[in-house]
Each structure stands twice: as structure tokens, then as C-alpha cells.
Design an enzyme around this catalytic site. Structure first.
Site, PDB file in Angstrom:
ATOM      1  N   HIS A 185       0.849  -1.197   0.000  1.00  0.00           N
ATOM      2  CA  HIS A 185       0.000   0.000   0.000  1.00  0.00           C
ATOM      3  C   HIS A 185       0.884   1.245   0.000  1.00  0.00           C
ATOM      4  O   HIS A 185       1.380   1.674   1.035  1.00  0.00           O
ATOM      5  CB  HIS A 185      -0.896  -0.021   1.235  1.00  0.00           C
ATOM      6  CG  HIS A 185      -2.084   0.907   1.142  1.00  0.00           C
ATOM      7  ND1 HIS A 185      -2.161   1.944   0.246  1.00  0.00           N
ATOM      8  CD2 HIS A 185      -3.255   0.936   1.840  1.00  0.00           C
ATOM      9  CE1 HIS A 185      -3.309   2.567   0.399  1.00  0.00           C
ATOM     10  NE2 HIS A 185      -4.000   1.969   1.351  1.00  0.00           N
ATOM     11  N   HIS A 188      -2.809   6.846  -0.618  1.00  0.00           N
ATOM     12  CA  HIS A 188      -3.793   7.386   0.337  1.00  0.00           C
ATOM     13  C   HIS A 188      -3.185   8.006   1.598  1.00  0.00           C
ATOM     14  O   HIS A 188      -3.796   7.982   2.670  1.00  0.00           O
ATOM     15  CB  HIS A 188      -4.803   6.293   0.705  1.00  0.00           C
ATOM     16  CG  HIS A 188      -5.620   5.861  -0.459  1.00  0.00           C
ATOM     17  ND1 HIS A 188      -6.419   4.741  -0.444  1.00  0.00           N
ATOM     18  CD2 HIS A 188      -5.754   6.382  -1.711  1.00  0.00           C
ATOM     19  CE1 HIS A 188      -7.013   4.598  -1.613  1.00  0.00           C
ATOM     20  NE2 HIS A 188      -6.621   5.584  -2.399  1.00  0.00           N
ATOM     21  N   TYR A 190      -0.628   7.215   3.517  1.00  0.00           N
ATOM     22  CA  TYR A 190      -0.027   6.397   4.570  1.00  0.00           C
ATOM     23  C   TYR A 190       1.502   6.431   4.474  1.00  0.00           C
ATOM     24  O   TYR A 190       2.064   7.200   3.698  1.00  0.00           O
ATOM     25  CB  TYR A 190      -0.602   4.982   4.502  1.00  0.00           C
ATOM     26  CG  TYR A 190      -2.091   4.951   4.767  1.00  0.00           C
ATOM     27  CD1 TYR A 190      -2.616   5.453   5.963  1.00  0.00           C
ATOM     28  CD2 TYR A 190      -2.985   4.472   3.816  1.00  0.00           C
ATOM     29  CE1 TYR A 190      -3.982   5.454   6.205  1.00  0.00           C
ATOM     30  CE2 TYR A 190      -4.354   4.468   4.045  1.00  0.00           C
ATOM     31  CZ  TYR A 190      -4.843   4.970   5.249  1.00  0.00           C
ATOM     32  OH  TYR A 190      -6.193   4.990   5.492  1.00  0.00           O
TER      33      TYR A 190
END
Length: 371
Positions: A185, A188, A190
Site C-alpha cells: 500500500h 492514500h 499512509y
């Protein structure tokens, strides 16, 4: 195979639905191109996968379908909010096994998304109440829909290899749990994106400043994971155009293209990119920017996400601008989404207020099937 070619092969009288054509993603033979996007649902009590998670993923599995699991924390510093799953402890690995088995029993391909929240967290969520870690010591500015997150602590250079190793070990754990691969990931707002984006990364060492330096830590993570489990089992999610949690960039196209080229060189399986136009909890954003330069720069499977409907998904597959389309809100509300797309049926409407509750049924496994 493009939709026009498929139509000629089958005959002019047969309708071809591009989203429902088969696709070979590395060694994985997909029966259709409708991907279950990674969706945080806050129903993994005490950071552990639960029996109702197995029901949820089982409901959304088709033979040859591709599902990406919800963000799973790579360490005890990774979590931002309660009831998200982890993949760093022995008991977490064991808890995932029946969930993965449920997907495999129906012939699905299942990837685990590896995640670290970074500064999108609270001291209360961290070991011993310590500050969340990040590329920076700047907190997230308070804005519409933004929670009052704790001020982070800037990672020292000598600590970064330990975080890279956490991702590596989490990938190893995911494979042990039975997952077919992992998605890192990098989107977004993070931790990985906190290094990638120049709006948040204010470092003046080898992990900050230039585009190459800002991409260094994310690419170290990808390389470590690929070396551990094989690049053919690794995907990466990026959102270069987004400004989630105050994490924007001054030149998102350059960032996306640089990462796409670097990921291609590492030989990873796929690149999963969020469209410039997005639908979030608070607004819908439109943009004239395009993912085409990033698509051209990446040599593997290219997945797009960003509020697609059936028609838009068919169009982007037909155009060749993407290989697969990830669906989030539509898939959570329609467990049989590929079938509904096939027959062009009416879709269940999602209920936003149940997205992030802890109820194991309502708004989770109770959405009706078409038949």
C-alpha cells in the site's frame, strides 16, 4: 485480447463485455477483469481476522476472480484505527488461514495488502503511547473530514531498514497464511506515500528532497518484498494525484511515471493506480489529468481504481488504457458484482454509515445476491 478481436473470434452476433473477458496476470489466469479492491471495514477485532471475514470474502469470490484483501498492518506500529487486521504476529497468520481457504475453495486468487499508517494514527494506537512514525515530524492539518491525528516522530535514517524488514517479514507471513501474493500500500497518505510526496516529505537526507530520494524508501520496500517472495507475487498501489491526509505532490505525473518505470525494472506483477478523479467519503474530485503516461511507463499488469461504473470499466478495458478495474463501494454492496455486470442488472445501493462499523452482519455480509 482487445474486445474487438474477441468479438471477431466469437462471431459478430455475440455481445462481448470487456470487463468479463479473461486475462492472464503472470501465472494467474483470471476469468474476468473485475477486481475486488482493498477495503478497510474495521471488523477484524483486536487486529485479528474473524470468521465473518471469511464469509464476506467467500461471498465475493468467483472462479478465477481476483480479490485484494483489506489493509493489514505490518507491525505493532502500523495501525491507525482499531479493528483493522494485522499480518505480523503468529496468531494473525493463523487467523487469516481460514479466510484465505474460503477464497481458494471457490477458485479465487487472493492477495494481502501490506500497510503502515505512518502519521495517520494516534498515540493511543501505538506501543506504550508513543508518537506515530513518519517521514516527517509535521502533523496532519485539520480540515474537512480530517481527524485530529497525533503529531508524528520523524524516522531516523538508521531506523528505516527496520521498517523495510517489517514489510519483508509481513510478506513472508502472508504467503505462509496462504495468500497468493501481496499488494504494498503506497497510496492514500499512509507511510510509504509520506515519503513519496513532496507536500509532506521535508527531509534533507538521502530519503528526501529529490524525486529519486523520495522514492528510495518505497522502492527499498518493494525490492525487499520481491526478494523474499518473488516479484511475480507482488503488486503496488499508488495514488500520485491524491491529497489524502494532507499528502499531495507538486508534480504527480512525474512521480507516477518515475515509480512506474522503477517498479517495471524490479519486475513486479502489477501496478494499481488510483485515478485523478476520485469519489471519497466527503466529495467527488474531477481532473483533466490522465493515467496514460503511467500506464505507458509500466510494463506489467495495470489496474485502475476510482469510482468506475460498468460502462466506464468496459470502456477503459476496450481502449487498452487498463488491464483490470478495481471496484470498492460497488463490490461491497454487490457480492455478485461480476454476474450483475454480465446481465447488466440493477445494483444494490451501498449504505455509507455501515462502512466502518464493527457489526459482523449488517452492512457487511447481508447485502443480497441477484438470485
Amino acid at each position: 485480447m482487445m474486445a474487438e478481436e474477441k468479438k471477431k473470434e466469437l462471431g459478430e452476433g455475440i455481445e462481448v463485455i470487456p470487463l468479463l473477458t479473461s486475462y492472464s496476470m503472470g501465472k494467474f489466469n483470471l476469468s474476468h477483469r473485475v477486481v475486488h479492491a482493498p477495503l478497510t471495514r474495521t471488523r477484524c477485532y483486536n487486529f485479528m481476522a474473524q470468521p465473518h471475514n471469511a464469509i464476506y470474502y467467500d461471498q465475493r469470490t468467483t472462479e478465477g476472480g481476483f480479490l485484494i484483501g483489506e489493509a493489514a498492518g505490518i507491525s505493532n506500529t502500523a495501525h491507525g484505527i482499531p479493528n483493522m487486521p494485522g499480518i505480523c504476529k503468529r496468531e494473525q497468520v493463523e487467523a487469516w488461514k481460514p479466510v484465505v481457504s474460503a477464497v481458494h475453495a471457490k477458485g479465487g486468487i487472493f492477495f494481502c495488502q501490506l500497510w503502515h499508517a505512518g502519521r495517520v494514527s494516534f498515540c493511543e494506537s501505538q506501543p506504550n503511547g508513543q508518537a506515530p512514525i513518519s517521514s516527517t515530524d509535521k502533523g496532519i492539518k485539520k480540515g474537512v473530514g480530517v481527524m485530529d491525528y497525533s503529531v508524528p516522530r520523524r524516522l531516523r535514517v538508521d531506523e528505516i531498514p527496520m521498517i523495510v524488514n517489517d514489510f519483508r517479514m509481513a510478506a513472508k507471513n502472508a504467503i505462509e497464511a496462504g495468500f497468493d501474493g501481496v499488494e504494498i500500500h503506497g497510496a492514500h497518505g499512509y507511510l510509504i506515500e509520506q515519503f513519496l510526496k513532496d507536500k509532506v516529505n521535508d527531509r534533507d537526507d538521502e530519503y528526501g528532497g529529490s524525486l529519486e530520494n523520495r522514492c528510495r524508501f518505497p522502492l527499498e520496500v518493494v525490492k525487499a518484498v520481491a526478494d523474499e517472495i518473488g516479484a511475480e507475487k507482488v503488486g503496488v498501489r499508488l495514488s500520485p494525484f491524491a491529497d489524502y491526509s494532507d499528502s499531495g505532490d507538486s508534480n504527480p505525473v512525474a512521480l507516477g511515471v518515475y515509480m512506474a518505470k522503477a517498479l517495471s525494472e524490479l519486475g513486479i506483477l502489477y501496478c494499481h493506480v488510483v485515478e485523478p478523479r476520485m469519489i471519497t467519503m466527503y466529495d467527488k474530485f474531477e481532473s483533466s489529468e490522465s493515467l496514460i503516461p503511467i500506464r505507458k511507463a509500466f510494463k506489467g499488469t495495470f489496474i485502475v481504481a476510482g469510482g468506475y461504473d460498468r460502462s466506464e470499466g468496459n470502456n477503459i478495458i476496450s481502449s487498452g488504457a487498463a488491464d483490470l478495474v478495481a471496484y470498492g463501494r460497488l463490490f461491497l454492496a454487490n457480492p455478485d458484482l461480476p454476474h450483475r455486470f454480465q446481465v447488466d442488472a440493477e445494483l444494490n445501493k451501498y449504505v455509507r454509515k455501515t462502512f466502518y462499523t464493527t457489526d459482523p452482519v449488517v452492512g457487511y455480509t447481508d447485502y443480497p445476491f441477484l438470485t
